[in-house]
Scaffold this active site. Structure first.
Site, PDB file in Angstrom:
ATOM      1  N   GLY A 155       0.923  -1.127  -0.074  1.00 52.81           N
ATOM      2  CA  GLY A 155      -0.014   0.141   0.081  1.00 52.81           C
ATOM      3  C   GLY A 155       0.945   1.341   0.269  1.00 52.81           C
ATOM      4  N   SER A 156       0.620   2.355   0.632  1.00 51.86           N
ATOM      5  CA  SER A 156       0.967   3.569   0.720  1.00 51.86           C
ATOM      6  C   SER A 156       2.461   3.726   1.297  1.00 51.86           C
ATOM      7  CB  SER A 156       0.287   4.610   1.213  1.00 51.86           C
ATOM      8  OG  SER A 156      -0.951   4.854   0.177  1.00 51.86           O
ATOM      9  N   THR A 157       2.482   2.675   2.149  1.00 48.70           N
ATOM     10  CA  THR A 157       4.083   2.589   2.812  1.00 48.70           C
ATOM     11  C   THR A 157       5.049   2.464   2.004  1.00 48.70           C
ATOM     12  OG1 THR A 157       4.010   0.166   3.094  1.00 48.70           O
ATOM     13  CG2 THR A 157       2.916   1.458   5.024  1.00 48.70           C
ATOM     14  N   TYR A 158       4.718   2.054   0.569  1.00 45.03           N
ATOM     15  CA  TYR A 158       5.833   2.084  -0.506  1.00 45.03           C
ATOM     16  C   TYR A 158       6.269   3.439  -1.099  1.00 45.03           C
ATOM     17  CZ  TYR A 158       7.534  -1.153  -4.244  1.00 45.03           C
ATOM     18  OH  TYR A 158       8.494  -2.039  -5.018  1.00 45.03           O
ATOM     19  N   LYS A 159       5.243   4.321  -0.583  1.00 41.88           N
ATOM     20  CA  LYS A 159       5.743   5.666  -1.309  1.00 41.88           C
ATOM     21  C   LYS A 159       6.988   6.378  -1.072  1.00 41.88           C
ATOM     22  CE  LYS A 159       0.751   6.431  -1.965  1.00 41.88           C
ATOM     23  NZ  LYS A 159      -0.492   7.271  -1.557  1.00 41.88           N
TER      24      LYS A 159
END
Length: 652
Positions: free
Chosen positions: A331-335
């Site tokens: 999810g957005s922890t990849y950003k």
């Protein structure tokens, strides 16, 4: 003389001659037989003297292996996580018993034998050779030992033995990390026999099956000793002639803080998920949580059918090590990692602006972001703090799948981290080559440009473990210097008490530019100061950096709107959070997921806050606060925190 008399004399003389011949022949035969006997005696007494003497000696002596005590497992503070205790077992040697069923029924009149004991014995029979001694009952009471001893004469082939049993004093706490031991099965026996260590396992019935017990088997097992015993004609030991004592296994000290581990498991409550916390300065794993857990003590003597069925068939999958083997879209922890890729590859500068209008259309397909209004003008900082999807849709398209793969691979995504536990899975870090190798049909092998877009926000084919996500976060926190994650810190010799640190590989510098690392760090600090985890870290006496994430458990169409209430619990979004602290000089980095819990800021970040408070401030949350976190209703801590030193671990 008369002819008759002469005839009689002649006949007598002939008879005497024949008799003398017979006597001579018999004497010669006796002499020959005596000669053969003498020759045989000479052969046995002289020629084969040494060989027969050795055989005679072996007939009256027996070499018995002495199984070593298994080494202890300790946490970083010396708390015992695995130990041994002695107990009596009632054992049957099937090859010496006429009727097993009748013997077991008769034994049931003397000691308590339950149905689960019979089932376990049957399973052990299937896995073992008939001449082996197998337990029908373990941990006998003193009264049961006395009752059987008084009637032992009734049960040939049955005996009582004193054995060491493995014990995990904290039960379910850290069960996936510690693992368990179990009886050696036939496949393991064959594998051991093919190694140089086969003699060291003579008499050994148990081996590490999972976790540290398995990966540190060679250190924990010890060295088998031997006893030379004089035996009677019936094979019973009469006296000890000589002995070489067994050497106990080494104690293994882990980097885990078991109080922290227990706290995190308690904070999860009945929810499923995983958390890995690492010291970014050296790769020490401070906590490795997988929820739900299981009690490893159930496996030591051979788990019964009821417990095995409950564990193996549960929809909660308690035997799955989610930290090591559970794979999830980040999810957005990849950003933050995508942002670093943008800076390092030159595809973006920190100040470059992308317009977030709430969605982005590519190839006739619309990818949604923040509703209809969007975030407006977004730079790198705002893209992380406000979690803009549009920014990363466009970035992913500009980078392309293979460039993303090549940048993320050294960070550990989709790779084995090399942690000192067996069974780690790689997950999926997609590339065009990966897709060609994975799928069979030609149309499936082709990479479509639209598939690249969702990768930018940590969805699509991306699937990683929490260990990999924590590993990458620790590398980011440490300025791009990578330390291999490890649980084992040192082994201790049981004889000399010498502590020997476990050697780990030298760190690897991935060569990121400091200004790029600083730009990402500053944005992640912004997440806790004015972004999606601000309320959770309100009042914290340290500065932390983090990123929330919400990842789909099932695919939701772009034209559909997510509604948790219409989905089964196991289909709802996962809540994720990555973080490190203190932001300016990190001593702890973590990644966690709460399965099917929803928004990362509400469900995952509160757990991270309590972990940081424990590690950095030595504070243990109040009972009231723990209950709020378990219910998913927590933000900043409530109630008066307790000192970690005031918290005691449960006794078993």
């Amino acid at each position: 003389m008369r002819p008759t008399a002469l005839t009689e004399i002649r006949s007598a003389q002939e008879d005497a001659a024949r008799f003398r011949i017979r006597i001579f022949i018999v004497g010669l035969a006796v002499l020959l037989a005596f000669g053969v006997l003498v020759a045989r005696l000479v052969f046995l007494q002289v020629v084969r003297h040494e060989d027969l003497a050795d055989q005679a000696e072996s007939n009256r002596t027996a070499v018995v292996p002495v199984v070593p005590n298994r080494g202890l497992i300790l946490d970083r503070n010396g708390v015992v996580l695995a130990t041994n205790y002695a107990a009596y077992t009632l054992e049957i040697t099937p090859s010496k018993v006429v009727s097993l069923e009748e013997t077991i029924e008769a034994l049931g009149q003397v000691v308590d034998i339950q149905l689960r004991d019979k089932r376990r014995f049957k399973r052990l029979m299937d896995e073992s050779r008939s001449f082996e001694s197998l337990p029908i009952r373990t941990r006998l009471t003193d009264q049961e030992v006395a009752r059987f001893t008084a009637q032992r004469y009734r049960f040939p082939g049955v005996d009582i033995k004193a054995r060491l049993f493995r014990n995990y004093p904290l039960g379910e706490v850290a069960s996936h990390a510690i693992g368990y031991i179990g009886r050696i099965n036939q496949r393991e026996k064959e594998r051991i026999e093919d190694t140089d260590d086969s003699s060291n396992y003579r008499g050994t019935e148990y081996i590490g099956k999972l976790g540290i017990e398995q990966s540190f088997e060679s250190q924990l097992h010890g060295i088998t000793g031997v006893e030379q015993m004089e035996t009677s004609a019936g094979g019973r030991a009469v006296r000890r002639l000589d002995s070489f004592p067994a050497t106990p296994g080494h104690t293994v000290a882990l980097s885990l803080d078991i109080k922290l581990q227990r706290l995190i498991e308690e904070l999860y409550g009945d929810r499923r998920g995983a958390l890995v916390a690492i010291d970014p300065r050296n790769g020490e794993v401070l906590s490795l949580v997988s929820k739900p857990t299981f009690d490893p003590n159930l496996f030591v003597e051979g788990i019964d059918v009821e417990n095995w069925t409950a564990l193996n068939e549960s929809i909660e999958r308690p035997l799955l090590n989610r930290a090591l083997r559970g794979t999830y879209p980040p999810g957005s922890t990849y950003k933050p990692f995508m942002g670093l890729a943008a800076l390092e590859t030159g595809k973006r500068t920190a100040g470059a602006i992308t317009h977030d209008g709430g969605s982005w259309t590519f190839g006739g397909h619309t990818f949604r972001s923040h509703g209809d209004s969007g975030l407006g003008a977004v730079d790198l900082y705002r893209s992380i703090v406000q979690s803009s999807n549009v920014y990363y849709y466009q970035l992913a398209n500009d980078l392309g799948v293979d460039a993303m793969h090549d940048f993320m691979k050294p960070l550990g995504f989709g790779q084995s981290t090399g942690i000192d536990l067996n069974g780690e899975v790689r997950g999926v870090l997609p590339s065009q080559e990966w897709k060609r190798k994975t799928y069979r049909r030609p149309e499936q092998k082709k990479w479509y440009a639209g598939e690249t877009i969702s990768l930018g926000i940590g969805q699509g084919y991306n699937n990683f473990t929490m260990l990999q996500l924590a590993y990458a976060t620790a590398t980011l926190a440490n300025g791009g210097v990578q330390h291999r994650p490890h649980l084992g810190m040192a082994t201790m010799d049981p004889v000399t008490r010498t502590r020997n640190p476990i050697e780990i590989p030298a760190p690897v510098n991935l060569g990121y530019k400091p200004q790029h690392i600083e730009a990402i760090r500053r944005a992640m600090v912004g997440v806790t100061q004015g972004g999606t985890s601000t309320k959770v870290f309100a009042g914290a006496r340290y500065l932390s950096a983090g990123k929330t994430g919400t990842a789909q458990a099932v695919t939701i169409g772009q034209k559909e709107h997510y509604n948790a209430g219409k989905l089964a619990e196991h289909q709802r979004d996962h809540a994720l959070y990555i973080a490190f602290a203190p932001a300016e000089s990190p001593r702890i980095a973590l990644a966690l997921i709460v399965e099917n819990a929803g928004f990362g800021g509400a469900q995952a970040a509160p757990i991270a806050r309590r972990v940081f408070d424990y590690w950095l401030l030595n504070e243990y949350p109040s009972e009231e606060d723990i209950a709020a976190v378990q219910a998913g209703l927590a933000v900043a801590p409530v109630g008066k925190p307790r000192a970690v030193s005031d918290i005691s671990l449960p006794d078993r």
